[in-house]
Design an enzyme around this catalytic site. Structure first.
Site, PDB file in Angstrom:
ATOM      1  N   ASP A 281       0.828  -1.205   0.000  1.00  0.00           N
ATOM      2  CA  ASP A 281       0.000   0.000   0.000  1.00  0.00           C
ATOM      3  C   ASP A 281       0.865   1.258   0.000  1.00  0.00           C
ATOM      4  OD1 ASP A 281       0.826  -0.861   2.513  1.00  0.00           O
ATOM      5  OD2 ASP A 281      -0.934  -0.084   3.554  1.00  0.00           O
ATOM      6  N   ASP A 305      -0.123  -7.195 -10.071  1.00  0.00           N
ATOM      7  CA  ASP A 305      -1.203  -6.773 -10.952  1.00  0.00           C
ATOM      8  C   ASP A 305      -1.548  -5.307 -10.688  1.00  0.00           C
ATOM      9  OD1 ASP A 305      -2.999  -7.189 -12.976  1.00  0.00           O
ATOM     10  OD2 ASP A 305      -4.359  -8.434 -11.837  1.00  0.00           O
TER      11      ASP A 305
END
Length: 417
Positions: A281, A305
């Site tokens: 994150d 991804d």
């Protein structure tokens, strides 16, 4: 001699690429399989083939394309979307260029793209992300982006291990987890499992570090990107195994970030690669706020991804974002975008991502002068503002050209270098 295929002609000219267990042995005129793809694959793939063949010829080589099939075309020819001929051809000839595929609705594979990667053990999804001058970008300084994402291709959520809510199978799993393992999974939940193994992790990290060492003039950092603060025994282990590879297998060629600051006062020794790690994150934020601090990112599948698409957005979007799937002595090279069937056959979509995926293939083959010619010619074509509709609508002035016309201009611009 190449084997014979049921419904695929093998080119009469050209030679097979071979692999000696350590490196590819590439002839000057290789036979390379190519999957046209579905939807706009029928537009971008022929253009990419022409551009790559022209670049090869201008650098004293040639490419003999071998048409193989997957997706809708394969189903028409073979009655199945991923025929054995296609897999066998990639195994025999080692490399393939692939257009985008649409996974069929209903039975069969969850994803044809994932199936090809897993069946052929193409365990590293490698996506270089760099800016081409002239491409519209939401960033003030998009040229700061120059990274390569190494994404593990066979495990994590892409292993596809899950059970649907309300099924007998999910009840067995839920009961075991709740009764034997002390979890509290509700009755109305679906359940999925994400395996991350030491063996698969370490081979991906090796490939990322080796790539960094082979390109020390450009890259200094390999960053392990994970959510190990929460998923301690999967993504946390990914980080730990990555550091084990760095510390145990590379000697003085690789140091960790802790060593860099505790023993080197932040000074990176010449010809040395630094391995560090970041939470996924936080990394999504640092792609924007500290772009130049990162070079090569290595991560499990789902993180890869997200991160690769986010990085692609900073350089103008998936229309210019190439990709590849690489194993040991074998690779399939494909754009990151989908098949966009509503634009199929209109000769309007941008072929840049498909062309640049071929450029990665040329680099993997060791044809450095050829791949550089492709990149330079594509960038000049865009800088000249002779572009397809997706870029044209976001720039001032210029000329809107068709997909095929863009390819012809790229070939013409090769004479400038």
């Amino acid at each position: 001699m190449p084997r014979k295929y049921d419904k695929v002609p093998v080119p009469e000219e050209g030679e097979k690429i071979k692999y000696d267990g350590k490196e590819l042995l590439v002839p000057d005129e290789p036979i390379i399989p190519q999957i046209e793809g579905d939807g706009t694959g029928k537009d971008v793939s022929p253009v990419a083939k022409k551009v790559l063949k022209a670049a090869a010829e201008k650098t004293g080589r040639d490419i003999h394309w071998m048409d193989i099939h997957a997706g809708e075309t394969a189903n028409e020819i073979y009655g199945k979307h991923l025929p054995q001929d296609t897999l066998d051809a990639i195994r025999e000839f080692r490399l393939a260029l692939k257009g985008p595929l649409t996974t069929p609705v209903g039975g069969g594979y969850r994803s044809l793209n994932v199936a090809i990667r897993q069946i052929l053990d193409l365990y590293a999804c490698v996506r270089p992300v760099y800016y081409l001058e002239g491409v519209p970008s939401p960033m003030k300084n998009p040229e700061e982006m120059d990274m390569v994402v190494f994404r593990e291709n066979t495990e994590d959520v892409y292993a596809g291990i899950e059970w649907a809510r309300g099924t007998e199978e999910v009840e067995k799993v839920r009961n075991f987890l709740n009764e034997e393992m002390g979890t509290e999974i509700p009755e109305d939940a679906g359940i999925g499992i994400k395996p991350i193994s030491e063996s698969a992790t370490k081979r991906l990290i090796r490939k990322a570090i080796n790539y960094a060492l082979e390109n020390k003039d450009r890259f200094q950092y390999v960053t392990l990107t994970h959510k190990g603060n929460i998923m301690k025994y999967t993504e946390g282990s990914f980080r730990d195994w990555g550091y084990e590879v760095a510390e145990e297998e590379y000697g003085e060629d690789v140091i960790t970030e802790n060593t860099l600051w505790e023993e080197r006062e932040g000074e990176i020794p010449e010809d040395t690669v630094v391995v560090n790690d970041r939470l996924a994150d936080n990394m999504l934020q640092q792609l924007i706020t500290r772009t130049t601090n990162y070079d090569i990112l290595a991560m499990p599948n789902l993180n890869g991804d997200y991160l690769s698409d986010a990085a692609g957005g900073q350089i103008g979007g998936l229309g210019v974002a190439p990709g590849s799937n690489i194993g040991d002595g074998r690779g399939v090279f494909e754009p990151t975008h989908g098949s966009a069937p509503k634009y199929a056959g209109q000769d309007k979509v941008n072929p840049t991502a498909e062309i640049l995926s071929g450029r990665i293939m040329l680099e993997y083959m060791g044809w450095d002068d050829t791949q550089q010619l492709v990149k330079d010619a594509v960038e000049k074509t865009i800088k000249d503002k002779t572009v397809t509709y997706d870029i044209y609508r976001s720039i001032d002035g210029g000329e809107k050209v068709k997909c095929s016309e863009f390819g012809e201009l790229v070939i013409e611009n090769m004479d400038s270098f």
